[in-house]
Design a protein around this motif. Structure first.
Motif, PDB file in Angstrom:
ATOM      1  N   ASP A 434       0.839  -1.192   0.000  1.00  0.00           N
ATOM      2  CA  ASP A 434       0.000   0.000   0.000  1.00  0.00           C
ATOM      3  C   ASP A 434       0.875   1.243   0.000  1.00  0.00           C
ATOM      4  O   ASP A 434       1.825   1.344   0.776  1.00  0.00           O
ATOM      5  CB  ASP A 434      -0.905   0.019   1.232  1.00  0.00           C
ATOM      6  N   GLY A 435       0.538   2.178  -0.883  1.00  0.00           N
ATOM      7  CA  GLY A 435       1.303   3.402  -0.963  1.00  0.00           C
ATOM      8  C   GLY A 435       2.356   3.397  -2.053  1.00  0.00           C
ATOM      9  O   GLY A 435       3.024   4.400  -2.272  1.00  0.00           O
ATOM     10  N   PHE A 436       2.514   2.269  -2.764  1.00  0.00           N
ATOM     11  CA  PHE A 436       3.481   2.217  -3.855  1.00  0.00           C
ATOM     12  C   PHE A 436       2.939   2.892  -5.104  1.00  0.00           C
ATOM     13  O   PHE A 436       3.648   3.617  -5.793  1.00  0.00           O
ATOM     14  CB  PHE A 436       3.857   0.771  -4.168  1.00  0.00           C
ATOM     15  N   MET A 437       1.671   2.653  -5.429  1.00  0.00           N
ATOM     16  CA  MET A 437       1.024   3.243  -6.599  1.00  0.00           C
ATOM     17  C   MET A 437      -0.445   3.425  -6.283  1.00  0.00           C
ATOM     18  O   MET A 437      -1.024   2.640  -5.520  1.00  0.00           O
ATOM     19  CB  MET A 437       1.190   2.337  -7.834  1.00  0.00           C
ATOM     20  N   CYS A 438      -1.064   4.448  -6.863  1.00  0.00           N
ATOM     21  CA  CYS A 438      -2.486   4.664  -6.611  1.00  0.00           C
ATOM     22  C   CYS A 438      -3.277   3.452  -7.110  1.00  0.00           C
ATOM     23  O   CYS A 438      -2.940   2.854  -8.141  1.00  0.00           O
ATOM     24  CB  CYS A 438      -2.970   5.952  -7.267  1.00  0.00           C
ATOM     25  N   PRO A 439      -4.320   3.017  -6.376  1.00  0.00           N
ATOM     26  CA  PRO A 439      -5.035   1.783  -6.726  1.00  0.00           C
ATOM     27  C   PRO A 439      -5.571   1.748  -8.150  1.00  0.00           C
ATOM     28  O   PRO A 439      -5.479   0.715  -8.827  1.00  0.00           O
ATOM     29  CB  PRO A 439      -6.174   1.745  -5.694  1.00  0.00           C
ATOM     30  N   SER A 440      -6.146   2.869  -8.637  1.00  0.00           N
ATOM     31  CA  SER A 440      -6.710   2.854  -9.990  1.00  0.00           C
ATOM     32  C   SER A 440      -5.609   2.726 -11.036  1.00  0.00           C
ATOM     33  O   SER A 440      -5.787   2.092 -12.082  1.00  0.00           O
ATOM     34  CB  SER A 440      -7.544   4.109 -10.239  1.00  0.00           C
ATOM     35  N   GLY A 441      -4.448   3.318 -10.749  1.00  0.00           N
ATOM     36  CA  GLY A 441      -3.321   3.185 -11.657  1.00  0.00           C
ATOM     37  C   GLY A 441      -2.784   1.767 -11.670  1.00  0.00           C
ATOM     38  O   GLY A 441      -2.422   1.244 -12.737  1.00  0.00           O
ATOM     39  N   TRP A 442      -2.739   1.134 -10.504  1.00  0.00           N
ATOM     40  CA  TRP A 442      -2.280  -0.256 -10.438  1.00  0.00           C
ATOM     41  C   TRP A 442      -3.233  -1.180 -11.190  1.00  0.00           C
ATOM     42  O   TRP A 442      -2.808  -2.119 -11.860  1.00  0.00           O
ATOM     43  CB  TRP A 442      -2.134  -0.706  -8.986  1.00  0.00           C
ATOM     44  N   LYS A 443      -4.537  -0.894 -11.092  1.00  0.00           N
ATOM     45  CA  LYS A 443      -5.519  -1.726 -11.794  1.00  0.00           C
ATOM     46  C   LYS A 443      -5.290  -1.689 -13.296  1.00  0.00           C
ATOM     47  O   LYS A 443      -5.448  -2.704 -13.986  1.00  0.00           O
ATOM     48  CB  LYS A 443      -6.936  -1.271 -11.469  1.00  0.00           C
ATOM     49  N   VAL A 444      -4.923  -0.519 -13.826  1.00  0.00           N
ATOM     50  CA  VAL A 444      -4.625  -0.423 -15.256  1.00  0.00           C
ATOM     51  C   VAL A 444      -3.481  -1.368 -15.610  1.00  0.00           C
ATOM     52  O   VAL A 444      -3.530  -2.078 -16.622  1.00  0.00           O
ATOM     53  CB  VAL A 444      -4.264   1.028 -15.646  1.00  0.00           C
ATOM     54  N   LEU A 445      -2.463  -1.396 -14.781  1.00  0.00           N
ATOM     55  CA  LEU A 445      -1.304  -2.254 -15.043  1.00  0.00           C
ATOM     56  C   LEU A 445      -1.699  -3.725 -14.988  1.00  0.00           C
ATOM     57  O   LEU A 445      -1.305  -4.526 -15.853  1.00  0.00           O
ATOM     58  CB  LEU A 445      -0.207  -1.944 -14.022  1.00  0.00           C
ATOM     59  N   VAL A 446      -2.503  -4.091 -14.002  1.00  0.00           N
ATOM     60  CA  VAL A 446      -2.977  -5.483 -13.893  1.00  0.00           C
ATOM     61  C   VAL A 446      -3.836  -5.839 -15.098  1.00  0.00           C
ATOM     62  O   VAL A 446      -3.707  -6.931 -15.672  1.00  0.00           O
ATOM     63  CB  VAL A 446      -3.759  -5.681 -12.577  1.00  0.00           C
ATOM     64  N   ASP A 447      -4.708  -4.914 -15.502  1.00  0.00           N
ATOM     65  CA  ASP A 447      -5.570  -5.171 -16.664  1.00  0.00           C
ATOM     66  C   ASP A 447      -4.745  -5.382 -17.927  1.00  0.00           C
ATOM     67  O   ASP A 447      -5.093  -6.206 -18.779  1.00  0.00           O
ATOM     68  CB  ASP A 447      -6.541  -4.001 -16.874  1.00  0.00           C
ATOM     69  N   TYR A 448      -3.653  -4.618 -18.052  1.00  0.00           N
ATOM     70  CA  TYR A 448      -2.815  -4.790 -19.239  1.00  0.00           C
ATOM     71  C   TYR A 448      -2.242  -6.196 -19.293  1.00  0.00           C
ATOM     72  O   TYR A 448      -2.342  -6.877 -20.331  1.00  0.00           O
ATOM     73  CB  TYR A 448      -1.683  -3.761 -19.262  1.00  0.00           C
ATOM     74  N   TYR A 449      -1.629  -6.652 -18.213  1.00  0.00           N
ATOM     75  CA  TYR A 449      -1.019  -7.988 -18.241  1.00  0.00           C
ATOM     76  C   TYR A 449      -2.085  -9.075 -18.344  1.00  0.00           C
ATOM     77  O   TYR A 449      -1.859 -10.118 -18.958  1.00  0.00           O
ATOM     78  CB  TYR A 449      -0.133  -8.186 -17.012  1.00  0.00           C
ATOM     79  N   ASP A 450      -3.260  -8.816 -17.789  1.00  0.00           N
ATOM     80  CA  ASP A 450      -4.365  -9.764 -17.955  1.00  0.00           C
ATOM     81  C   ASP A 450      -4.792  -9.832 -19.413  1.00  0.00           C
ATOM     82  O   ASP A 450      -5.152 -10.908 -19.920  1.00  0.00           O
ATOM     83  CB  ASP A 450      -5.543  -9.339 -17.064  1.00  0.00           C
ATOM     84  N   SER A 451      -4.727  -8.695 -20.114  1.00  0.00           N
ATOM     85  CA  SER A 451      -5.119  -8.668 -21.523  1.00  0.00           C
ATOM     86  C   SER A 451      -4.170  -9.490 -22.383  1.00  0.00           C
ATOM     87  O   SER A 451      -4.573 -10.006 -23.427  1.00  0.00           O
ATOM     88  CB  SER A 451      -5.171  -7.229 -22.043  1.00  0.00           C
ATOM     89  N   LEU A 452      -2.903  -9.608 -21.957  1.00  0.00           N
ATOM     90  CA  LEU A 452      -1.962 -10.410 -22.726  1.00  0.00           C
ATOM     91  C   LEU A 452      -2.376 -11.873 -22.752  1.00  0.00           C
ATOM     92  O   LEU A 452      -2.238 -12.551 -23.769  1.00  0.00           O
ATOM     93  CB  LEU A 452      -0.546 -10.278 -22.142  1.00  0.00           C
ATOM     94  N   GLY A 453      -2.923 -12.350 -21.622  1.00  0.00           N
ATOM     95  CA  GLY A 453      -3.429 -13.715 -21.599  1.00  0.00           C
ATOM     96  C   GLY A 453      -4.639 -13.883 -22.481  1.00  0.00           C
ATOM     97  O   GLY A 453      -4.792 -14.894 -23.168  1.00  0.00           O
ATOM     98  N   SER A 454      -5.498 -12.841 -22.514  1.00  0.00           N
ATOM     99  CA  SER A 454      -6.663 -12.894 -23.389  1.00  0.00           C
ATOM    100  C   SER A 454      -6.260 -12.905 -24.842  1.00  0.00           C
ATOM    101  O   SER A 454      -6.846 -13.599 -25.679  1.00  0.00           O
ATOM    102  CB  SER A 454      -7.579 -11.696 -23.109  1.00  0.00           C
TER     103      SER A 454
END
Length: 468
Positions: A434-454
Motif C-alpha cells: 500500500d502506498g506504492f502506486m495509486c489503486p486505480s493506476g495499479w488496476k490499469v497495469l494489472v488489466d494490461y497484463y491480464d489482456s496479454l493472456g486474453s
C-alpha cells in the motif's frame, strides 16, 4: 535491471557551480524576466531577455509545410520520381524532426552532422556555438534505392502504404558505418540491443541526409493524438498557464508514488527558490520501445488515473507524449532526452537512476553504471544550462507505508521495487505494498497484463480505454 529509484537535475541558483561542472553556468529565467549568463571568455554578465528558455540554435525548427502551401507541395511530391518508403522508426524520427524537438536540425543528418554526433555528442553551428546532439537521426537506404536516386537532388518519403509524407531536398548520400555507429552509441556491439536490431542491423548500407519539408502534421489516429503536443504548442501552453519555470520528467514506465514524490517535491523546492508557478511537463516517451515495456496506450491510461486520483495536480501538470523512439543507450541517450526538452521549453529536468538504461543483452548485469547518466549530463557539451542537484533516491518506507526519500541510517526499513518486480506482481495479479502506486493506476497495469493472456487465447489485441 535498474530499480525505479530516482534523482533530479536542474538549475539551482543563478551562479551555483557543481563540483564537476563549473566552466559555464547559466540561469534562463521564464516569462518577462531577465537571464544572466556567465561566460568563460568574457568575465562579466550578459543580460538576456527570454520568455521561456531559448531553443537550441536560438530558433525552434518547424519543418511542416504551411497549410496554405500543402496542396501544391503534395502535388509536387507526387511528381518526384524517386520514393523512399519509411518504416515505423523512420516515421517517428520524421515526426521528431518536423516539430523541432531536434532543433536546430533541418532534416536527416548529412555526414558532417552524423560524424560530429557520433564522435563529439554535439554539433558546432556556423556561429561557432555548440548544441548537444548525442544520437544520430539518420535515414538508411539500400543499394537499389541509392542506384535509383542517381544524380537526383531530392526524393519523396512515403509511409507504409505509399502516401507521401515529406520531401527530402539537397540530399547527400554517404556510407552507413553500422558497427561504428552501434559501438559509439551503446558502448558495445553485443547482439540483442533492441533498437539496433530494429533499426540498424538489417537496414541499408547507405545514409541519406537533407532538408525536410513535411507535408502535414504527423498523426497516428490511435486515440492518443490529443496528447501529442509539439514543442511550440507546449510553449504556448506554458505561457497560457503563466508558468515561470517548467520542469520535465522523462519516463517510459507507469508512474508510481516514488515518481510522484520527486515531482511534487521538485515543485516545492522551486517554490522555495522564489518561483511563483512552476509547471510539470510529464512527458512519456511515445516511440519505439522494447517488447517487454508496457505499451504507450496503457501507460497513458495509467497516467490519467494518477491525475484523476490527485497524485499529481492537473492544474500544474501538462501531460504530453514525446514522439522519439527509445534507444536504451544510457548516458548517451539521456543527453538527447534532456536536449529535446529544452526545445520544448523546459529549463529543469528530472533524471532517474540508470536513465535510458537496460540489462546487458547477454550478461546478468546492467549495461551501464547507474550513476553515469546524471554525471554525464553535468558535463555534456551543449547542455551547460543544466546543473546537477542530487536528491536522495525514493524507495518504499516500510515503517511509514509509503514511498519516501531513502535514509541510509535505517536502510533496513526501505524496499526497492524494481521494474522487473513491479511487472511480476502485476502479471500475477498481486498487489504491491500500500502506498506504492495509486489503486486505480495499479488496476490499469494489472488489466494490461491480464489482456496479454486474453490475446493469446483469442488472437485479439486488447486496447486501453480513455476518458473523453
Amino acid at each position: 535491471m535498474a530499480s525505479l529509484a530516482t534523482s533530479i537535475i536542474f538549475s539551482d541558483s543563478p551562479f551555483r557551480a557543481s563540483p564537476i561542472h563549473n566552466h559555464r553556468i547559466s540561469r534562463y529565467a521564464s516569462r518577462s524576466s531577465t537571464a544572466f549568463v556567465v561566460s568563460p571568455r568574457r568575465r562579466g554578465l550578459t543580460v538576456v531577455k527570454s520568455a521561456l528558455i531559448e531553443p537550441d540554435g536560438g530558433k525552434l525548427m518547424d519543418l511542416v509545410v504551411d497549410e496554405s502551401r500543402r496542396s501544391v507541395m503534395k502535388r509536387e511530391a507526387e511528381t518526384i520520381p524517386v520514393r523512399i518508403r519509411l518504416n515505423r522508426v523512420d516515421l517517428e524520427w520524421v515526426h521528431v524532426l518536423s516539430e523541432g524537438w531536434a532543433s536546430p536540425l533541418k532534416g536527416f543528418m548529412r555526414q558532417s552532422e552524423f560524424l560530429q554526433t557520433l564522435h563529439f555528442n554535439s554539433i558546432r553551428l556556423e556561429n561557432g556555438s555548440v548544441v548537444n546532439m548525442s544520437v544520430p537521426i539518420v535515414l538508411a537506404i539500400d543499394e537499389e534505392q541509392k542506384s535509383r536516386i542517381g544524380d537526383s537532388n531530392r526524393v519523396t518519403l512515403v509511409d507504409s502504404v505509399g502516401n507521401p509524407i515529406a520531401i527530402l531536398s539537397d540530399i547527400e548520400i554517404y556510407k552507413h558505418p553500422k558497427e561504428e555507429r552501434i559501438a559509439r552509441t551503446w558502448g558495445t556491439t553485443a547482439p540483442g540491443l533492441p533498437y539496433a536490431e530494429e533499426a540498424i542491423t538489417k537496414s541499408g548500407n547507405w545514409l541519406i541526409g537533407g532538408d525536410l519539408q513535411v507535408l502535414e502534421p504527423v498523426k497516428y489516429n490511435d486515440g492518443l493524438d490529443r496528447f501529442r503536443l509539439s514543442p511550440s504548442q507546449l510553449r504556448e501552453e506554458f505561457i497560457r498557464r503563466d508558468a515561470d519555470a517548467v520542469f520535465a520528467f522523462q519516463l517510459r514506465n507507469p508512474v508510481h508514488n516514488g515518481h510522484a514524490l520527486l515531482m511534487t517535491d521538485t515543485r516545492r523546492r522551486l517554490l522555495e527558490m522564489g518561483y511563483k508557478n512552476p509547471v510539470l511537463l510529464l512527458n512519456p516517451l511515445g516511440g519505439f520501445t522494447k517488447a517487454d515495456d508496457v505499451p504507450l496506450n496503457w501507460r497513458m491510461l495509467q497516467h490519467e488515473k494518477v491525475l484523476e486520483d490527485g497524485v499529481l495536480d492537473p492544474e500544474t501538470t501538462v501531460v504530453s507524449i514525446f514522439p522519439s523512439p527509445m534507444l536504451y543507450a544510457g548516458p548517451t541517450e539521456v543527453q538527447w532526452h534532456a536536449k529535446a526538452r529544452i526545445n520544448a521549453g523546459a529549463n529543469f529536468y528530472i533524471v532517474g537512476r540508470d536513465p535510458a538504461g537496460m540489462s546487458h543483452p547477454k550478461e546478468k548485469r546492467d549495461l551501464y553504471d547507474a550513476d553515469h547518466g546524471k554525471k554525464v549530463l553535468s558535463m555534456a557539451p551543449g547542455l551547460e544550462r543544466l546543473n546537477i542537484l542530487p536528491f536522495k533516491v525514493a524507495a518504499y518506507d516500510t515503517t511509514q507505508g509509503k514511498m519516501a526519500f531513502f535514509d541510509p541510517s535505517r536502510s533496513q526499513d526501505f524496499l526497492f521495487i524494481s521494474g522487473t518486480k513491479m511487472r511480476g506482481l502485476a502479471k500475477k495479479k498481486e498487489n504491491p505494498p500500500d502506498g506504492f502506486m495509486c489503486p486505480s493506476g495499479w488496476k490499469v497495469l494489472v488489466d494490461y497484463y491480464d489482456s496479454l493472456g486474453s490475446e493469446s487465447g483469442n488472437g485479439r489485441v486488447s486496447q486501453a480505454v480513455f476518458s473523453a
